[in-house]
Motif scaffolding. Sequence first.
Motif, PDB file in Angstrom:
ATOM      1  N   LEU A   4       0.844  -1.187   0.000  1.00  0.00           N
ATOM      2  CA  LEU A   4       0.000   0.000   0.000  1.00  0.00           C
ATOM      3  C   LEU A   4       0.880   1.238   0.000  1.00  0.00           C
ATOM      4  CD1 LEU A   4      -3.220   0.771   1.814  1.00  0.00           C
ATOM      5  CD2 LEU A   4      -1.305   2.309   2.217  1.00  0.00           C
ATOM      6  N   PHE A   5       0.474   2.216  -0.798  1.00  0.00           N
ATOM      7  CA  PHE A   5       1.102   3.527  -0.830  1.00  0.00           C
ATOM      8  C   PHE A   5      -0.021   4.546  -0.714  1.00  0.00           C
ATOM      9  CE2 PHE A   5       3.615   0.635  -3.359  1.00  0.00           C
ATOM     10  CZ  PHE A   5       4.901   0.843  -2.902  1.00  0.00           C
ATOM     11  N   ALA A   6       0.246   5.663  -0.020  1.00  0.00           N
ATOM     12  CA  ALA A   6      -0.800   6.672   0.122  1.00  0.00           C
ATOM     13  C   ALA A   6      -0.195   8.059   0.259  1.00  0.00           C
ATOM     14  CB  ALA A   6      -1.673   6.378   1.333  1.00  0.00           C
ATOM     15  N   SER A   7      -0.924   9.028  -0.260  1.00  0.00           N
ATOM     16  CA  SER A   7      -0.623  10.435  -0.099  1.00  0.00           C
ATOM     17  C   SER A   7      -1.843  11.035   0.599  1.00  0.00           C
ATOM     18  CB  SER A   7      -0.406  11.063  -1.475  1.00  0.00           C
ATOM     19  OG  SER A   7      -0.163  12.437  -1.343  1.00  0.00           O
ATOM     20  N   ILE A   8      -1.652  11.468   1.863  1.00  0.00           N
ATOM     21  CA  ILE A   8      -2.763  11.897   2.706  1.00  0.00           C
ATOM     22  C   ILE A   8      -2.686  13.419   2.900  1.00  0.00           C
ATOM     23  CG2 ILE A   8      -3.947  11.537   4.904  1.00  0.00           C
ATOM     24  CD1 ILE A   8      -2.115   8.963   5.162  1.00  0.00           C
ATOM     25  N   HIS A   9      -3.765  14.124   2.567  1.00  0.00           N
ATOM     26  CA  HIS A   9      -3.798  15.578   2.675  1.00  0.00           C
ATOM     27  C   HIS A   9      -4.698  15.987   3.835  1.00  0.00           C
ATOM     28  CE1 HIS A   9      -2.055  16.154  -1.386  1.00  0.00           C
ATOM     29  NE2 HIS A   9      -2.556  14.945  -1.545  1.00  0.00           N
ATOM     30  N   GLY A  10      -4.309  17.070   4.513  1.00  0.00           N
ATOM     31  CA  GLY A  10      -5.128  17.568   5.598  1.00  0.00           C
ATOM     32  C   GLY A  10      -4.515  18.797   6.219  1.00  0.00           C
ATOM     33  N   SER A  11      -4.882  19.051   7.469  1.00  0.00           N
ATOM     34  CA  SER A  11      -4.335  20.194   8.195  1.00  0.00           C
ATOM     35  C   SER A  11      -3.688  19.707   9.480  1.00  0.00           C
ATOM     36  CB  SER A  11      -5.432  21.215   8.497  1.00  0.00           C
ATOM     37  OG  SER A  11      -6.434  20.633   9.297  1.00  0.00           O
ATOM     38  N   VAL A  12      -2.709  20.461   9.932  1.00  0.00           N
ATOM     39  CA  VAL A  12      -2.000  20.111  11.160  1.00  0.00           C
ATOM     40  C   VAL A  12      -1.997  21.321  12.091  1.00  0.00           C
ATOM     41  CG1 VAL A  12       0.328  20.675  10.295  1.00  0.00           C
ATOM     42  CG2 VAL A  12       0.063  18.946  12.070  1.00  0.00           C
ATOM     43  N   SER A  13      -2.221  21.038  13.369  1.00  0.00           N
ATOM     44  CA  SER A  13      -2.203  22.063  14.412  1.00  0.00           C
ATOM     45  C   SER A  13      -1.634  21.405  15.664  1.00  0.00           C
ATOM     46  CB  SER A  13      -3.612  22.606  14.666  1.00  0.00           C
ATOM     47  OG  SER A  13      -4.484  21.542  14.998  1.00  0.00           O
ATOM     48  N   VAL A  14      -1.495  22.172  16.727  1.00  0.00           N
ATOM     49  CA  VAL A  14      -0.892  21.628  17.951  1.00  0.00           C
ATOM     50  C   VAL A  14      -1.970  21.302  18.976  1.00  0.00           C
ATOM     51  CG1 VAL A  14       0.639  22.125  19.893  1.00  0.00           C
ATOM     52  CG2 VAL A  14       1.289  22.818  17.603  1.00  0.00           C
ATOM     53  N   HIS A  15      -1.887  20.100  19.538  1.00  0.00           N
ATOM     54  CA  HIS A  15      -2.710  19.711  20.687  1.00  0.00           C
ATOM     55  C   HIS A  15      -2.083  20.335  21.924  1.00  0.00           C
ATOM     56  CE1 HIS A  15      -5.802  16.810  19.805  1.00  0.00           C
ATOM     57  NE2 HIS A  15      -4.994  16.044  19.099  1.00  0.00           N
ATOM     58  N   HIS A  16      -2.887  20.903  22.787  1.00  0.00           N
ATOM     59  CA  HIS A  16      -2.335  21.484  24.008  1.00  0.00           C
ATOM     60  C   HIS A  16      -2.797  20.750  25.266  1.00  0.00           C
ATOM     61  CE1 HIS A  16      -0.390  24.849  22.079  1.00  0.00           C
ATOM     62  NE2 HIS A  16      -1.481  25.030  21.355  1.00  0.00           N
ATOM     63  N   GLY A  17      -3.700  19.818  25.141  1.00  0.00           N
ATOM     64  CA  GLY A  17      -4.250  19.171  26.321  1.00  0.00           C
ATOM     65  C   GLY A  17      -3.421  18.010  26.826  1.00  0.00           C
TER      66      GLY A  17
ATOM     67  N   PRO B 265       9.660  19.677  28.650  1.00  0.00           N
ATOM     68  CA  PRO B 265       9.351  20.994  28.090  1.00  0.00           C
ATOM     69  C   PRO B 265       9.551  21.089  26.575  1.00  0.00           C
ATOM     70  CG  PRO B 265      11.358  21.088  29.411  1.00  0.00           C
ATOM     71  CD  PRO B 265      10.773  19.724  29.600  1.00  0.00           C
ATOM     72  N   LYS B 266      10.318  20.184  25.995  1.00  0.00           N
ATOM     73  CA  LYS B 266      10.531  20.248  24.546  1.00  0.00           C
ATOM     74  C   LYS B 266       9.453  19.494  23.758  1.00  0.00           C
ATOM     75  CE  LYS B 266      13.604  16.306  24.293  1.00  0.00           C
ATOM     76  NZ  LYS B 266      14.852  15.891  24.824  1.00  0.00           N
ATOM     77  N   LEU B 267       8.566  18.800  24.453  1.00  0.00           N
ATOM     78  CA  LEU B 267       7.546  17.972  23.825  1.00  0.00           C
ATOM     79  C   LEU B 267       6.406  18.805  23.244  1.00  0.00           C
ATOM     80  CD1 LEU B 267       6.409  15.064  23.382  1.00  0.00           C
ATOM     81  CD2 LEU B 267       5.334  15.294  25.619  1.00  0.00           C
ATOM     82  N   VAL B 268       6.013  18.481  22.023  1.00  0.00           N
ATOM     83  CA  VAL B 268       4.851  19.090  21.390  1.00  0.00           C
ATOM     84  C   VAL B 268       4.112  17.977  20.637  1.00  0.00           C
ATOM     85  CG1 VAL B 268       6.078  19.782  19.285  1.00  0.00           C
ATOM     86  CG2 VAL B 268       4.044  21.021  19.964  1.00  0.00           C
ATOM     87  N   LEU B 269       2.788  18.101  20.553  1.00  0.00           N
ATOM     88  CA  LEU B 269       1.970  17.068  19.931  1.00  0.00           C
ATOM     89  C   LEU B 269       1.158  17.654  18.770  1.00  0.00           C
ATOM     90  CD1 LEU B 269       0.876  14.169  19.891  1.00  0.00           C
ATOM     91  CD2 LEU B 269      -0.781  14.862  21.621  1.00  0.00           C
ATOM     92  N   PRO B 270       1.718  17.616  17.546  1.00  0.00           N
ATOM     93  CA  PRO B 270       0.927  18.034  16.392  1.00  0.00           C
ATOM     94  C   PRO B 270      -0.233  17.065  16.146  1.00  0.00           C
ATOM     95  CG  PRO B 270       3.258  18.058  15.872  1.00  0.00           C
ATOM     96  CD  PRO B 270       3.098  17.347  17.183  1.00  0.00           C
ATOM     97  N   ARG B 271      -1.357  17.619  15.723  1.00  0.00           N
ATOM     98  CA  ARG B 271      -2.552  16.845  15.382  1.00  0.00           C
ATOM     99  C   ARG B 271      -2.808  17.018  13.893  1.00  0.00           C
ATOM    100  NH1 ARG B 271      -8.571  16.736  17.677  1.00  0.00           N
ATOM    101  NH2 ARG B 271      -9.665  16.499  15.695  1.00  0.00           N
ATOM    102  N   PHE B 272      -2.869  15.897  13.188  1.00  0.00           N
ATOM    103  CA  PHE B 272      -3.120  15.903  11.746  1.00  0.00           C
ATOM    104  C   PHE B 272      -4.546  15.437  11.508  1.00  0.00           C
ATOM    105  CE2 PHE B 272      -2.802  13.762   7.528  1.00  0.00           C
ATOM    106  CZ  PHE B 272      -2.421  14.852   6.771  1.00  0.00           C
ATOM    107  N   ASP B 273      -5.355  16.315  10.923  1.00  0.00           N
ATOM    108  CA  ASP B 273      -6.731  15.980  10.568  1.00  0.00           C
ATOM    109  C   ASP B 273      -6.761  15.662   9.079  1.00  0.00           C
ATOM    110  OD1 ASP B 273      -8.289  16.393  13.064  1.00  0.00           O
ATOM    111  OD2 ASP B 273      -7.420  18.401  12.905  1.00  0.00           O
TER     112      ASP B 273
END
Length: 162
Positions: A80-93, A115-123
């Motif tokens: 399987l190969f895929a190209s997935i499009h969407g938006s990304v933002s940061v989760h803060h919770g 403190p260096k940890l961040v969690l991007p969310r891809f929709d």
Amino acid sequence: MDTETSQKLEEELWKALKSDRTVMLGINGEDDGHSRPMTAVVEGESGPIGFFTAKSNGAGARLDTTRRAIAALTAKGHDLFASIHGSVSVHHGRAVIDRLWDALIAAWYEGKDDPKLVLPRFDAERAEVWLNESNMLAGVKMLFDSDPKEDYKNNVGEVDLR
């Protein structure tokens, strides 16, 4: 593309993403224009998709606003190969970090409060998916005067993920 084919491609996409987890994530508007290997953590049956990263990493450094993004997936068996499009933002919770945290993620950070940890969310919004049948099988079919393109036409298509 018919509904049955679309549903099959979508199911195979989510199955591969949950199993293989590594995608190349590219975020529009980054200065260097690179995509980066990221470990995907899929919530539920069909997203959203989370990525743990460092604030200093290109994928996490400039996510002060929602950005357009694309994730490229190649399943481990190349089936399987895929190209997935969407938006990304940061989760803060913190609840999201707690829910998605696992041993693989823990190996990279000093804990959930790093403190260096961040969690991007891809929709994910849409994807083009290719299911790759065995080249050997296609060769055998050709020996028997079968057209392998007929089988292939139901193994590729664009899928709406919203």
